[in-house]
Design a protein around this motif. Structure first.
Motif, PDB file in Angstrom:
ATOM      1  N   SER C 334       7.001  45.954  -9.126  1.00  0.00           N
ATOM      2  CA  SER C 334       5.638  46.145  -9.577  1.00  0.00           C
ATOM      3  C   SER C 334       4.689  46.118  -8.414  1.00  0.00           C
ATOM      4  N   ALA C 335       3.825  47.017  -8.403  1.00  0.00           N
ATOM      5  CA  ALA C 335       2.770  47.073  -7.397  1.00  0.00           C
ATOM      6  C   ALA C 335       2.086  48.400  -7.549  1.00  0.00           C
TER       7      ALA C 335
ATOM      8  N   ARG D 305      -8.810  56.003 -25.732  1.00  0.00           N
ATOM      9  CA  ARG D 305      -7.551  55.890 -24.982  1.00  0.00           C
ATOM     10  C   ARG D 305      -7.760  54.958 -23.802  1.00  0.00           C
ATOM     11  N   PRO D 306      -7.750  53.709 -24.081  1.00  0.00           N
ATOM     12  CA  PRO D 306      -7.936  52.808 -22.939  1.00  0.00           C
ATOM     13  C   PRO D 306      -6.715  52.909 -22.028  1.00  0.00           C
ATOM     14  N   SER D 307      -6.999  53.116 -20.796  1.00  0.00           N
ATOM     15  CA  SER D 307      -5.858  53.239 -19.874  1.00  0.00           C
ATOM     16  C   SER D 307      -5.485  51.855 -19.384  1.00  0.00           C
ATOM     17  N   TRP D 308      -5.054  51.092 -20.345  1.00  0.00           N
ATOM     18  CA  TRP D 308      -4.807  49.689 -19.989  1.00  0.00           C
ATOM     19  C   TRP D 308      -3.680  49.533 -18.996  1.00  0.00           C
ATOM     20  N   ALA D 309      -2.772  50.461 -19.054  1.00  0.00           N
ATOM     21  CA  ALA D 309      -1.611  50.286 -18.188  1.00  0.00           C
ATOM     22  C   ALA D 309      -2.046  50.238 -16.737  1.00  0.00           C
ATOM     23  N   ARG D 310      -3.086  50.975 -16.462  1.00  0.00           N
ATOM     24  CA  ARG D 310      -3.535  50.991 -15.089  1.00  0.00           C
ATOM     25  C   ARG D 310      -4.202  49.669 -14.728  1.00  0.00           C
ATOM     26  N   ILE D 312      -3.659  46.741 -16.131  1.00  0.00           N
ATOM     27  CA  ILE D 312      -2.867  45.508 -16.234  1.00  0.00           C
ATOM     28  C   ILE D 312      -2.649  44.991 -14.829  1.00  0.00           C
ATOM     29  N   THR D 313      -2.950  43.777 -14.650  1.00  0.00           N
ATOM     30  CA  THR D 313      -2.663  43.241 -13.326  1.00  0.00           C
ATOM     31  C   THR D 313      -1.189  42.917 -13.274  1.00  0.00           C
ATOM     32  N   PRO D 314      -0.564  43.336 -12.265  1.00  0.00           N
ATOM     33  CA  PRO D 314       0.888  43.283 -12.283  1.00  0.00           C
ATOM     34  C   PRO D 314       1.533  42.098 -11.584  1.00  0.00           C
ATOM     35  N   PRO D 315       0.875  41.003 -11.414  1.00  0.00           N
ATOM     36  CA  PRO D 315       1.562  39.940 -10.683  1.00  0.00           C
ATOM     37  C   PRO D 315       2.802  39.454 -11.425  1.00  0.00           C
ATOM     38  N   ARG D 397      -3.283  37.439 -16.080  1.00  0.00           N
ATOM     39  CA  ARG D 397      -4.225  37.796 -17.138  1.00  0.00           C
ATOM     40  C   ARG D 397      -4.397  39.294 -17.222  1.00  0.00           C
ATOM     41  N   TRP D 398      -4.661  39.655 -18.382  1.00  0.00           N
ATOM     42  CA  TRP D 398      -4.896  41.078 -18.576  1.00  0.00           C
ATOM     43  C   TRP D 398      -6.359  41.259 -18.869  1.00  0.00           C
TER      44      TRP D 398
ATOM     45  N   GLU E 151      -1.668  51.158 -27.445  1.00  0.00           N
ATOM     46  CA  GLU E 151      -0.774  52.029 -26.687  1.00  0.00           C
ATOM     47  C   GLU E 151       0.659  51.520 -26.646  1.00  0.00           C
ATOM     48  N   ARG E 154       3.379  53.084 -24.181  1.00  0.00           N
ATOM     49  CA  ARG E 154       3.386  52.723 -22.769  1.00  0.00           C
ATOM     50  C   ARG E 154       3.800  51.271 -22.595  1.00  0.00           C
ATOM     51  N   HIS E 161       6.908  40.822 -17.337  1.00  0.00           N
ATOM     52  CA  HIS E 161       5.989  40.223 -16.376  1.00  0.00           C
ATOM     53  C   HIS E 161       4.720  41.027 -16.237  1.00  0.00           C
ATOM     54  N   GLN E 162       4.743  42.242 -16.745  1.00  0.00           N
ATOM     55  CA  GLN E 162       3.537  43.053 -16.627  1.00  0.00           C
ATOM     56  C   GLN E 162       2.558  42.765 -17.759  1.00  0.00           C
ATOM     57  N   SER E 164       0.368  40.071 -20.312  1.00  0.00           N
ATOM     58  CA  SER E 164      -0.249  38.750 -20.309  1.00  0.00           C
ATOM     59  C   SER E 164       0.443  37.872 -21.343  1.00  0.00           C
ATOM     60  N   MET E 167      -0.089  38.937 -24.871  1.00  0.00           N
ATOM     61  CA  MET E 167       0.637  40.162 -25.206  1.00  0.00           C
ATOM     62  C   MET E 167       2.107  39.862 -25.407  1.00  0.00           C
TER      63      MET E 167
END
Lengths: 302, 533, 335, 407, 334
Positions: C334-335, D305-310, D312-315, D397-398, E151, E154, E161-162, E164, E167
């Motif tokens: 992920s990144a 169409r929220p582009s939430w995937a973008r 999402i913080t991916p830590p 957190r998202w 969504e 997706r 881990h992606q 929250s 979720m």
């Protein structure tokens, strides 16, 4: 048996603490496991041989390298249970006396390596910064060297002999302890009780000595137990290559090395010393496994 | 070459497939064939890293060199004789300085070039220039410019001064094809790089496959200029030298007929192997002397009485026992086949009374010191002899510290008396039968070299050695050597120990195995060998 | 990602330099005379001096070191003094053999270690588990050289099923190396009988070499599987009705494989190192045998060369393992 | 009122994390300019959700971690830059009570040794006097004398927390920083401890800096409360006032979310989840409206169409801190490490995990090596990486896109 | 009252450990009617999670061991079911939601894989045709939408881990719905979540219960959570149910001394003036639990009888059952 829910298990440990319980638990864990028992018995056996060796061997004079060419390469018999070697010495005698050397060397290498590695590792783990960086880089260097090759090169350079073999093996062994103690120290220094000690105003040294080291000791003990076995094996390997103990010192690996030239007809010469190496290394490894079960806090849950 | 029977592959394949019924498929294998000719397989433990005849030699290397190259002369038989080879005859001038060789006319290199005088000249010059390998034998007496190709079949060597052993060294100087060498020269290296793994010779075999550490395969030269002694019908297809380092698999290979001849048999193996049907064990008196050289300058062994004491305490019978009797005690500092060898009457034999007596006379009447005994790492016999020495000297209260060291360390230590060990076990194989070869190790000029490890000091003996090598009168010369032998025993710079028999094992169908002691330990001459079956 | 790899490579370079220093020091602490070795036993003094000059051994140590390092940069490993051969050439010849041996051994280790680990974990504390535990510890405890000798005795000397030693029969015409790995080359060339022969020769040494590795993989895989099988997400998967086989083979095993992978990286280096013993026993023409025979002869250039090659190999293996981690573990990607 | 016992102004802690194979280094403001004042004998509560920076604040105040900005004064003395040695006398006067008493006691020390340690360090007493002092302290916290020789694992959670308190009291501090002191305890025990803390304060005139996510507990203990959100204090005032009449939307949302006894359902006042301090919403939380955009987001219609995937913080999934069974509260307090985990490279997260597990297999070496290596690679302070925490759920957190698009 | 969906009778579960046998559950009696929402509340170690897992036989055996009793789901004894039937039960009839969403999702598999596996696993358990992955994925997407995740397509492709914490918990709840269960067992579903997220998740569960007519068993240590979500509450103490009652009456008038103590210990945000009171003493050891009433050592009202005789759960008032010798219908702490 460790599957008791954590909440329930915490409950038990709380009530049933105490040194007595810990000892009973240790005994129970060892006794429960056939493998650990076997390890304990084997190690006890090796230690026994090492302690009593010179007094219980059938032919004490064969230890110092007597030459009885008339009796050479006799197959196992009542007089010589494991047969005789190429100069007519009783193989059983030499194996028993060899136990002393193997054990001494195994323990010596392990302790020396730990004595170098652990302080460095704890220092690196708690100090941080450039010091840590230096120590760890240096450690990495030694870890990336193929251990046995390095040891062989070293012994070849220094000349064969048990002392040089030990030096070589200590040199390739200590980094493991740095790694282990460093990471352990890294983990421990994040524990709240370390923070509590800092709040109390404890000095860095005090924290190291009183909190970090004692709490890092369990995995070290396990590693050391296993390493004694591995060190015995490593010395035997050097002996096998012809870089071990000097004659007439009886050393298992060297015995196999010589015996190799007498295979397959004089099979007993190679088979018995190898068996003893195997059993003693097996013993220490099983014991280490058992110790892990005892020292692993997770096993206390049961 | 293409119609070789690949039976072994097939069988091994079957074994690999786990065919449990295929018991011991290897034992059913006979000698290898190539078409209707046979290949003889020889096995030993030592690699052949460099094939260049002017660069280096040792037993395995020289065995291959001897096969692909020819010398002017050749050693054969026992006692060793020098017979004409590429040179059909030679003459020595009366002053002992000029030798003229006449070549056989019909010799050809493997590529078809004739072996002419220029080739001989070039080869000797190349060896001298490279200053490695055999160069030491003649370097001090022969300058490259003093070798002259008089005509196509005549070469003249002019030595700087008379050198009696000259002819005994000539067989080891192999003749290379100058054209091939020059064609493969890189940066004026005299073809050194190319010659490492290629040959440019005229010998009975030519190289087919060279794998320095595992296998060398040579084919016979069908129209070899000197012919084949077993006759064209029985001529082999080729000779394979297979390197198997460990003795157990070597033995197994012979038992299973994977190989036809094996070297490096220990005396203990000998007795076991003798019982194997179809295997013939042979042993011949050796030429390689084993000695324990004392440090005559430093430490307790500087005292001749200590040396004598040790020589008398040493258990000579144990040495014989170690070799299962397949060894011969030295009766003089010189090996028996050496010209001029005389049995010295009072060679020490085990006699504890005498040993103690000598020790009493020394500075250490009661012993109580420790001596280092150094041998080459990995060699088994010197180690066992060390053990018997340790056992023997215990009675004189002398401790022995047995140390195995790699060869370069030993030579480095041997270089100076200060670093030289008290006792160093040394095998010496004379490269020729001339007594000078052996005697010269006791000369002052040998100090600093491994065989000079004794740092033996006796100017009178030194003078004798120097004089003897220039003496052209054979009788006089031999008298001098007799005297040298006696003096050496008196001074005891080493325990003149024994010569181990040379042992080979072979299948009983191997014919015409020719032994010559002047070859090195395990070296054989593949030329006369053939297989009858 | 790229910077990460570059950084790792840079680090490996630094380590290699350290290795060079280390080996150089070791090679030069011995009180030996390499020139005498090069000259051979009968050589005279002038010959020795000649060679000393030729090999540059008469130069001061630091100069020798600089020369060695500059040569190394040009991939010149120097020349062996004992044989006079270029170490680089020898390494090119020996290393594929060692690589092949290690690869086969690793394959055996994985092929047997992982399934045995799973079986053992599924029968935790049962008789199967106990047997595998002893078996696993044995793998680590068996002296490889001794085990090798025993196998030779059994399968080669007594049963005669497999060849004793070597890499190929002497009579087999070796093929032109393509990869240098005989098993691969023979398949590429479509030479089935050669493949079988090579396989029969590699079987015993690979088995001996693989045993400790197999044991270790088994141990790690077992305990990781035990751990994974009692993980919360497995409880959840069971509660959600996922099939048992799927739980074991996918859900649990994937998690257990991560630590196993780390072991593989580490074991790889260990394996390269223990080829020293196995190759000695089986006369396998690889770097291990090369190193041992050179070391015993007091010839250090080959030893240095082998140390470097094996060290480099170890570093590369660890880099690959790290990258594989990224493939297996989405958290890394992920990144 | 005299000068406050503790005064912090503009206190900030910025972590630099990341910078690995897989991502660039980030700056994370765990605490972003906080002013607090704590009067002698007063109790100030700090409330907020996980990751809001309240535990970092506690450690900053105690000088356990260095501040990136701002000043701290204790009893009128500026201790911001005091060297460690000079800090020691100050340390006697301020003590910390940890959230998880099981972890805060060295498992190898007996109760006696644990309580005696600060006394020994400061040379307060020795020998018999020391023994007596320890016994008195234990008696003070309501533990019988036979506890002296026990080890922590022989005590219940409440008893351990009492031992911790006894240790903190040993040097006679003036300030107690309590970091979620009851969140690891059962409610019946929590009440005991809260009672006891109240009694202590009454008896000794301590000042409390009381950190908790449990609003009811704070309300019980503290006269004043500060609500933290994203490293800042969004509302502060007398407890009754803040809880009774919350001004800030976040405070309101927080209060509304708490399930009350005897009331079915809860107010879902806040949509989405608390933002990631590592990637705060674009609007800085300086104005009340902007700082709590979730209400606005909830009110606003969801984008098609929220582009939430973008966004999402991916830590990585788990915090790196603590040991297996810690709960949320604990993770809260380990903000330092938590933050690191937000941004640390995946590598250390993974490695630590491996290490943990492998410890069991005798292969610790491997993992440790990898661990250290990867943490270095990640540019983390070594301290930031500890062991793996599959259970510790300081989840990243998202931040929904809807929220982001709001003013 | 209709036939209970789940009925537990005299259920005793023990764990065999080194120190001896832990009597974790001691004679549980409980019944849940279809459509009911039951909360189980209790402190650490009271056995509530073990009880929840017992319903699906998820406790590892050994060390766990059923001593006695039965658990009937729709009349069938779960404890006696063959493994194949248990698998049919899991997820399909009874679904579970777990405490910590971070650890109950496999970190290395995508949400899609995990959900598909659950869907296909249940198909297989039912013995019917196993859906293809694509079809299973469609179902998964629908379920994710049903739990309010935007969504879903997706989201399916992402790894745990992606996501929250909230979720993740929603994903877990969606997975629980895969088999269209009739009983949902939620074991501390919000303990690992922040209070604002907790509110959302509780609201989701409530709406699912409402919309799908689920029967809910919600386990929590937090009385507030239970009271917010459940109509009826069972209070557990040291492996026994001490009181069972509708939520409102229980909170207003707890009958069992432990219930009383528990409620009195909770600080009330809205009534700071009421000081919470702790229960003296601590939880007893399950190795060697107190004789008679397990609460007696901490109970102010304990008498000789309590030490000897184990109080049985008896119906004191309509719908209210309590296990105390001294409890009376008029009893009330306040």
């Amino acid at each position: 048996m460790t599957d008791v829910p954590a909440s329930v298990a915490a409950e038990v440990a709380q009530r049933r603490g105490g040194a007595a319980r810990r000892w009973r638990l240790a005994a129970w864990l060892i006794g429960r496991s056939f493998a650990s028992m076997l390890g304990l018995v084997l190690v006890a056996g090796i230690v026994g041989l090492a302690l009593l060796g010179p007094w219980i061997v059938p032919y004490p004079e064969h230890v110092i390298g007597q030459v009885n060419l008339g009796d050479k390469l006799k197959p196992p018999s009542m007089a010589n249970w494991f047969g005789t070697d190429e100069v007519g010495n009783d193989i059983l005698t030499r194996i028993i006396v060899g136990a002393r050397l193997s054990l001494l060397v195994g323990v010596g290498i392990t302790f020396a390596a730990a004595a170098i590695g652990v302080p460095l590792g704890i220092l690196a783990g708690t100090a941080g910064g450039r010091l840590r960086e230096t120590i760890m880089r240096f450690t990495d260097l030694f870890l990336s060297v193929p251990g046995l090759v390095l040891a062989i090169a070293l012994v070849a350079a220094l000349g064969p002999g048990i002392g040089n073999a030990m030096i070589a093996l200590i040199l390739v062994w200590w980094p493991g302890y740095v790694r282990l103690s460093e990471s352990k120290a890294l983990a421990i220094r994040e524990e709240p009780y370390i923070e509590a000690a800092r709040v109390s105003g404890a000095s860095r040294f005090r924290i190291l000595w009183r909190h970090v080291l004692p709490n890092a000791i369990s995995p070290l003990i396990v590693k050391m137990s296993m390493d004694i076995g591995q060190a015995i094996l490593a010395v035997a390997s050097l002996g096998f290559i012809g870089l071990g103990a000097k004659p007439p010192t009886p050393e298992w690996g060297a015995m196999i090395s010589i015996a190799r030239g007498y295979l397959p007809d004089y099979w007993w010469y190679a088979v018995f010393p190898g068996l003893f190496i195997y059993l003693s290394v097996l013993g220490f490894n099983l014991l280490g496994d058992g110790l892990r079960d005892i020292l692993d806090p997770r096993s206390h849950r049961t | 070459m293409t119609n070789r029977v690949n039976r072994r592959h097939f069988l091994q394949g079957a074994a690999a497939l786990g065919a449990a019924g295929t018991f011991a498929p290897f034992s059913s294998v006979a000698f290898e064939r190539d078409g209707n000719r046979k290949i003889l397989v020889f096995t030993g433990n030592q690699a052949v890293p460099v094939l260049d005849p002017h660069w280096r030699y040792d037993w395995s290397t020289r065995m291959i060199q001897q096969s692909v190259y020819d010398g002017l002369l050749k050693y054969v038989g026992t006692p060793p004789k020098i017979i004409p080879w590429l040179a059909e005859k030679y003459e020595m001038s009366p002053d002992g300085k000029t030798y003229t060789f006449t070549l056989v006319g019909n010799a050809k290199f493997h590529n078809g070039d004739p072996v002419d005088a220029e080739a001989v000249r070039y080869s000797f010059e190349r060896a001298l220039k490279m200053n490695a390998g055999v160069a030491w034998m003649l370097k001090a007496f022969l300058k490259p410019e003093n070798i002259v190709a008089v005509d196509a079949r005549t070469v003249k060597f002019t030595l700087d001064r008379p050198y009696a052993p000259f002819i005994t060294y000539v067989p080891w100087w192999y003749i290379v094809n100058p054209k091939q060498v020059k064609a493969n020269e890189v940066d004026g290296d005299l073809g050194k790089k190319w010659m490492t793994e290629h040959e440019a010779g005229s010998g009975p075999f030519k190289l087919r496959r060279f794998d320095a550490t595992s296998l060398i395969h040579m084919d016979t030269v069908p129209d070899y200029w000197n012919g084949w002694p077993m006759g064209e019908k029985n001529r082999l297809s080729g000779f394979i030298y297979r390197i198997i380092r460990e003795s157990a698999p070597r033995k197994a290979a012979l038992q299973r007929r994977e190989v036809d001849v094996m070297a490096g048999v220990t005396p203990d193996d000998f007795q076991q192997m003798e019982k194997v049907p179809g295997v013939k064990m042979v042993n011949f008196p050796g030429f390689t002397s084993f000695g324990i050289k004392f440090n005559c300058q430093v430490g307790p062994t500087a005292d001749v009485n200590v040396r004598k004491a040790i020589a008398y305490a040493f258990d000579y019978d144990a040495v014989l026992a170690i070799h299962n009797g397949m060894a011969e005690l030295m009766t003089s500092p010189f090996p028996t086949p050496i010209t001029g060898h005389v049995a010295v009457p009072d060679m020490p034999r085990r006699d504890m009374a005498k040993a103690k007596e000598y020790l009493k006379k020394s500075k250490y009447p009661d012993g109580g010191f420790e001596l280092e005994y150094v041998h080459v790492q990995g060699l088994e016999d010197p180690r066992r002899i060390g053990l018997s020495l340790l056992d023997a000297l215990r009675q004189l209260d002398i401790k022995v510290n047995i140390v195995a060291q790699p060869w370069p360390t030993m030579t480095a230590r041997a270089g100076k008396a200060e670093t030289a060990p008290a006792m160093m076990s040394v095998y010496v194989t004379p490269v020729g039968t001339d007594p000078d070869t052996v005697a010269y190790q006791y000369h002052r000029n040998s100090w600093g070299l491994y065989y000079g490890v004794s740092h033996y000091e006796n100017p009178a003996v030194w003078q004798l050695i120097a004089d003897a090598r220039g003496e052209t009168d054979t009788a006089k010369r031999m008298a001098m050597y007799a005297e040298i032998q006696k003096a050496l025993v008196a001074d005891q710079p080493e325990i003149f120990c024994m010569m181990a028999n040379r042992i080979w094992g072979m299948r009983d169908y191997v014919r015409d195995f020719a032994y010559s002691p002047v070859r090195s330990t395990s070296e054989i001459d593949p030329y006369p060998l053939w297989i009858e079956a | 990602m790229l910077t990460y790899i570059l950084r790792r490579i840079g680090l490996a370079g630094l380590m290699l330099f350290g290795l060079v220093c280390l080996t150089f020091v070791i090679a030069n602490i011995a009180p030996s005379d390499p020139a005498a070795l090069a000259a051979g036993p009968d050589a005279g003094r002038s010959q020795i001096e000649n060679l000393r000059r030729e090999y540059g051994l008469d130069r001061p140590l630091h100069e020798q070191f600089v020369r060695y390092v500059t040569d190394l940069v040009q991939l010149e490993f120097g020349r062996s003094v004992a044989t006079g051969r270029a170490v680089g050439t020898d390494l090119a010849r020996y290393f594929p053999a060692t690589l092949e041996l290690c690869l086969v051994a690793m394959a055996i280790g994985l092929l047997f270690g992982v399934p045995l680990g799973i079986v053992s974990a599924l029968h935790k504390d049962g008789p199967i588990d106990h047997v595998t535990r002893i078996f696993a510890v044995s793998g680590v405890a068996l002296p490889p050289f001794w085990f090798g000798l025993l196998l030779q005795l059994a399968f080669a000397a007594w049963l005669g099923w497999l060849p004793t030693s070597g890499r190929l029969s002497v009579f087999t015409e070796p093929m032109e190396p393509i990869t240098g790995l005989l098993l691969v080359d023979s398949l590429l060339a479509g030479n089935g009988s050669l493949f079988l022969e090579a396989a029969s020769y590699i079987a015993l040494p690979a088995l001996v070499l693989s045993f400790p590795c197999l044991a270790q993989i088994l141990r790690v895989n077992r305990s990781e599987m035990v751990e994974a099988l009692r993980a919360d997400y497995i409880v959840a998967a069971r509660a959600h009705g996922v099939r048992q086989r799927r739980i074991v083979v996918v859900h649990a095993l994937k998690n257990a494989m991560l630590p196993t992978l780390a072991i593989i990286g580490l074991r790889w280096g260990w394996m390269m190192s223990s080829t020293v013993l196995v190759e000695t026993v089986f006369d396998w023409p690889g770097t291990g045998l090369y190193a041992v025979s050179s070391a015993i002869a007091g010839d250090f250039k080959p030893v240095m060369g082998v140390t470097l090659i094996v060290g480099l190999n170890f570093m590369i293996a660890n880099l690959i393992v790290d990258l594989l981690y990224g493939v297996l573990d989405p958290r890394l990607r992920s990144a | 009122m005299t000068a406050p016992l503790l005064e912090a102004s503009g206190l900030a802690k910025i972590y630099e994390v990341g910078g690995t194979a897989f991502r660039r280094a980030h700056k994370v403001a765990a605490v972003a300019g906080v002013d607090i004042q704590l009067a002698r004998g007063a109790a100030l509560g700090i409330v907020g959700e996980s990751g809001c920076g309240k535990s970092t604040l506690a450690r900053l105040v105690l000088r356990l971690i260095p501040a990136t900005g701002g000043r701290i004064a204790f009893a009128g003395q500026d201790i911001t830059d005091l060297p460690e040695r000079a800090l020691r006398p100050v340390r006697r006067r301020m003590q910390l009570i940890h959230q998880n008493p099981s972890a805060a006691l060295d498992p190898r020390l007996t109760v006696e040794a644990a309580v005696a340690e600060p006394l020994k360090i400061h040379g307060v007493a020795r020998g018999r006097a020391l023994r007596e002092r320890v016994a008195t302290l234990l008696a003070d916290v309501g533990l019988p004398g036979d506890f002296l020789t026990r080890h922590p694992h022989e005590l219940s959670g409440g008893q351990k927390q009492r031992v911790c308190i006894a240790r903190a009291l040993a040097l006679g501090p003036e300030l107690l920083v309590l970091d979620e002191p009851t969140s690891a305890l059962d409610v019946s025990v929590q009440a005991q401890i809260l009672d006891f803390l109240a009694e202590l304060r009454a008896r000794h005139q301590f000042s409390y800096l009381f950190i908790s996510h449990n609003l009811a507990v704070v309300r019980q203990v503290c006269e004043r409360v500060a609500v933290m959100y994203l490293g800042r204090i969004v509302e502060e005032g007398p407890t009754a006032q803040v809880f009774g009449d919350p001004r800030h939307p976040y405070t309101r949302a927080l209060l509304g979310s708490v399930p009350r006894l005897g009331r079915a359902g809860v107010d879902v006042a806040a949509a989405g989840e608390p933002p990631n301090p590592a990637a705060p919403p674009p609007a800085a939380p300086s104005t009340p409206a902007a700082s709590w955009p979730r209400t606005a987001a909830a009110a606003a219609p969801r984008p098609r169409r929220p582009s939430w995937a973008r966004t999402i913080t991916p830590p990585p999934a788990s915090s790196l801190h603590g040991s297996g069974s810690r709960r949320r509260g604990q993770a809260n307090s380990a903000v330092a490490t938590v933050l690191a985990s937000f941004h640390c490279s995946p590598a250390p997260a993974l490695r630590t995990r491996t290490f943990h597990r492998m410890g069991r297999n005798g292969l610790v070496l491997v993992n440790l090596r990898l661990l250290a290596r990867s943490s270095r690679a990640a540019g983390l302070r070594p301290g930031a990486v500890c062991c793996p925490m599959p259970r510790c759920s300081c989840s990243p957190r998202w931040w929904s896109d809807g929220a982001r698009s709001s003013p | 009252m209709t036939a209970p969906l789940l009925e537990i009778r005299d259920y005793r579960l023990a764990f065999d450990t080194f120190d001896g046998t832990l009597h974790v559950l001691d004679g549980i009696d409980m019944a849940v009617a279809p459509g009911e929402t039951l909360g189980i509340v209790g402190e650490t170690g009271c056995g509530k999670s073990v009880l929840a897992r017992s319903i699906l036989r998820l406790n590892p055996m050994p060390p766990a061991r059923v001593v006695s009793g039965e658990i009937r789901f729709r009349g069938a004894d779960v404890l006696a079911l063959p493994p194949a039937d248990i698998r049919r039960l899991r997820g399909a009839a009874v679904a579970m939601v777990f405490q910590d969403p971070a650890t109950y999702l496999n970190p290395l598999l995508t949400v899609a894989t995990q959900m598909e596996d659950a869907i296909r696993g249940q198909d297989a358990a039912k013995g019917g045709p196993v859906r293809r992955r694509a079809a299973a994925r469609d179902v998964a997407a629908e379920l994710l939408a049903a739990v309010g995740l935007p969504e879903p397509r997706r989201l399916l492709a992402s790894y745990p881990h992606q996501l929250s914490g909230g979720m993740r918990q929603r994903v877990l709840i969606a997975m629980a719905l895969v088999g269209d269960p009739s009983l949902l067992v939620a074991d501390e579903p919000t303990t690992a979540l922040d209070v604002t997220v907790q509110a959302q998740v509780l609201a989701l569960i409530a709406s699912l219960v409402r919309e799908r007519g689920l029967t809910l068993i919600l386990i929590s240590h937090d009385l507030g959570v239970v009271s917010a979500s459940c109509a009826r509450v069972a209070v557990m103490y040291a492996g026994t149910v001490v009181e069972e009652a509708p939520t409102g009456p229980l909170l207003e008038r707890p009958l069992h001394p432990y219930s009383q103590g528990l409620i009195a210990a909770v600080p009330d945000l809205d009534r700071p003036e009421v000081r919470p009171k702790g229960i003296p003493g601590s939880i007893p050891s399950l190795l060697d639990p107190p004789s008679g009433c397990r609460f007696h050592p901490r109970c102010e009202r304990a008498t000789e009888r309590c030490m000897v005789e184990k109080p049985l759960l008896r119906e004191l008032l309509p719908g209210r059952r309590v296990a105390c010798h001294h409890a009376t219908a008029g009893d009330s702490p306040q």
